[in-house]
Write an enzyme that holds these catalytic residues in place. Sequence first.
Site, PDB file in Angstrom:
ATOM      1  N   ARG A 100      12.566  -4.921   6.527  1.00 34.65           N
ATOM      2  CA  ARG A 100      12.703  -4.550   5.252  1.00 34.65           C
ATOM      3  C   ARG A 100      14.500  -4.226   5.316  1.00 34.65           C
ATOM      4  O   ARG A 100      14.595  -3.370   6.094  1.00 34.65           O
ATOM      5  CB  ARG A 100      12.538  -2.906   4.484  1.00 34.65           C
ATOM      6  CG  ARG A 100      12.153  -2.807   3.466  1.00 34.65           C
ATOM      7  CD  ARG A 100      11.306  -1.632   2.169  1.00 34.65           C
ATOM      8  NE  ARG A 100      12.408  -1.389   1.052  1.00 34.65           N
ATOM      9  CZ  ARG A 100      12.714  -0.599   1.017  1.00 34.65           C
ATOM     10  NH1 ARG A 100      13.224  -0.330   1.704  1.00 34.65           N
ATOM     11  NH2 ARG A 100      13.335  -0.401  -0.183  1.00 34.65           N
TER      12      ARG A 100
ATOM     13  N   HIS B 157       5.659   6.412  -2.332  1.00 36.14           N
ATOM     14  CA  HIS B 157       7.315   7.220  -2.441  1.00 36.14           C
ATOM     15  C   HIS B 157       6.651   8.668  -2.945  1.00 36.14           C
ATOM     16  O   HIS B 157       7.456   9.342  -2.607  1.00 36.14           O
ATOM     17  CB  HIS B 157       7.565   6.427  -4.218  1.00 36.14           C
ATOM     18  CG  HIS B 157       7.559   5.067  -4.311  1.00 36.14           C
ATOM     19  ND1 HIS B 157       7.448   4.231  -5.158  1.00 36.14           N
ATOM     20  CD2 HIS B 157       8.065   4.169  -2.634  1.00 36.14           C
ATOM     21  CE1 HIS B 157       7.572   2.559  -4.488  1.00 36.14           C
ATOM     22  NE2 HIS B 157       7.849   2.995  -3.019  1.00 36.14           N
TER      23      HIS B 157
ATOM     24  N   CYS C  97       0.716  -1.046   0.127  1.00 33.85           N
ATOM     25  CA  CYS C  97       0.188   0.122  -0.102  1.00 33.85           C
ATOM     26  C   CYS C  97       0.664   1.476  -0.109  1.00 33.85           C
ATOM     27  O   CYS C  97       2.323   1.552   0.154  1.00 33.85           O
ATOM     28  CB  CYS C  97      -0.852  -0.288   1.125  1.00 33.85           C
ATOM     29  SG  CYS C  97      -0.032  -0.299   2.754  1.00 33.85           S
TER      30      CYS C  97
ATOM     31  N   ALA D 227       3.490   1.897   3.486  1.00 41.45           N
ATOM     32  CA  ALA D 227       4.369   0.825   2.925  1.00 41.45           C
ATOM     33  C   ALA D 227       5.915   1.744   1.902  1.00 41.45           C
ATOM     34  O   ALA D 227       6.617   2.120   2.184  1.00 41.45           O
ATOM     35  CB  ALA D 227       3.937  -0.204   2.258  1.00 41.45           C
TER      36      ALA D 227
HETATM   37  S1  SF4 Z   1      -0.919  -1.789   6.026  1.00 39.74           S
HETATM   38 FE1  SF4 Z   1      -1.754  -0.312   7.138  1.00 39.74          FE
HETATM   39  S2  SF4 Z   1      -1.842   1.401   5.863  1.00 39.74           S
HETATM   40 FE2  SF4 Z   1      -1.358  -0.377   4.860  1.00 39.74          FE
HETATM   41  S3  SF4 Z   1      -3.289  -1.036   3.836  1.00 39.74           S
HETATM   42 FE3  SF4 Z   1      -2.784  -1.820   5.249  1.00 39.74          FE
HETATM   43  S4  SF4 Z   1      -3.649  -1.234   7.034  1.00 39.74           S
HETATM   44 FE4  SF4 Z   1      -3.617   0.569   5.372  1.00 39.74          FE
END
Ligand code: SF4
Length: 530
Positions: free
Chosen positions: A86, A184, A52, A55
């Site tokens: 990471r 990014h 996402c 991330a």
């Molecule tokens: S990791 Fe967190 S911010 Fe990313 S899609 Fe999942 S709930 Fe949403």
Amino acid sequence: MTMDASARVLERYNAKVFKNRKEHMLRINPDEAQQITANTRAIPGIMTNRGCCYAGCKGVVLGPIKDMVLITHGPVGCGFYSWGTRRNKARAEEGEPNFTQYCFTTDLQEPDIVFGGTKKLKAAIDEVMQLMNPKTIMIAATCPVGLIGDDIQAVATEAEQQYGIRCVAYNCEGYKGVSQSAGHHIANNGLMKRVIGTGSYEPASKYSINILGEYNIGGDGWEQERILRKIGYEVVSVFTGDGEIERIASSHKANLNLVQCHRSINYIAEMMKIKYGVDWLKVNFIGLEGTIESLRHMAAYFGDPALAQRTEEVIAEELAEVQDEMAAAKARLDGLTAALFVGGSRSHHYQGLLKELGVRTVLAGYEFGHRDDYEGREVIPDIKDDADSKNIEHITVEKDEKKYHAYLTQEEYDKLAALIPLEKYDGMIRDMDAGTFVVDDLNMYEADKFMEVLKPDMFFSGIKDKYALQKAGTLSRQLHSYDYSGPYAGFKGAVQFAKDVCLGYFTPAWHMVTPPWKTRATLQGTVGEK
Ligand code: SF4
């Protein structure tokens, strides 16, 4: 049976999915226009490999900066799962902190969702100031934050006034955009608006450079810095592996930006050129040839014969150290084939290194590359933002009259631009052989199916694919985490990569998958005779 590989993969899909996925696949044919669809929404339920926006922003670009505290504002999952996974290595500078081993989160609970989470965020900042006393705090939003309307920007401004520190909030809620790529972009915008251009570090050398889009996975950035320093360059900052906030803030004073991962950092490279006059050069420090070519391009940029000579000396020294081991690995791997499916740049960079080892790439794809990463930057004017990407802020910058400094005259620039990739990236497709496959946003079913049809000897991907592929009998090396090895960049890294691939491919266990009683008779003897 490679003729119809993508058709065979697509045949199981219903009409709607077939139509969509077909556009994300391409069989290389240099005689035709090579256009692919990329950076569009993943199909629900298809088991995409994507992550996402949070991330991409927190996990990729901001997380590696070592001397700042990065608070994940949200329920505990996002911060927890991205904690230490990471491998962006970082070492504390003398007397300075390194916060990268921690996970800071506001751990939102139900009442925070109902009544708002900003109080908790403020309390988290107070606690961080008490315990850690950092000079910079950054805040990364997760999914619910945008939905409940927490004003994290206001909290950041308040914290700056209260504590006299730098505090930057990023609205990188997970649902923004279609992948890590949106994150990014958001991280690039924040760094450009609030950090770059504010530092007081002064580069001592005119051969001063920044390495952009290098996250020091397994020590990759350190290996690059080692080589560059040996030649005589001054590395002002690295975005952002083992990164320091003050150096990043002073990066506008360097004379050249090197761009390793184009996808994650091209926005900053472009904006720094406009605002501060810093040229950028596409480099690739993966593979011996990539590294050598990049070093020669850098020497050409600075145009000093002594620097060019030193570059050749270092290349010769480094090659002498590694070439026997590379040749030995090539002798073992020659003729094998590989598939690569990695985030937004490595699927391209590693093809050269594999070729040096005699391994031919038959399929490559990106999770979240855009068309320019596949087809080259000249297609950028033709790329239209779709509804899913329109909510990503696009910022524009103007020339900073005081801080603007161009290393080259326009004439020198024009001359050089014809010879080296100045502000240019040709993308992955041009480097691939006719008949090979490019697949964007490959999913688990497609990975299995392509493997069945193309039968590559090794599949470079991530942790989610690795064990499924290996269960099917194909070596899978992780090109995100390097399977906890590395570095893979530069001269020494190429040898490490070659060794790891050999170890994986020639592991004796591959020959022990089928139990002996399935291939041999377990009882031996004769019936009815003595
Ligand atoms: S990791 Fe967190 S911010 Fe990313 S899609 Fe999942 S709930 Fe949403």
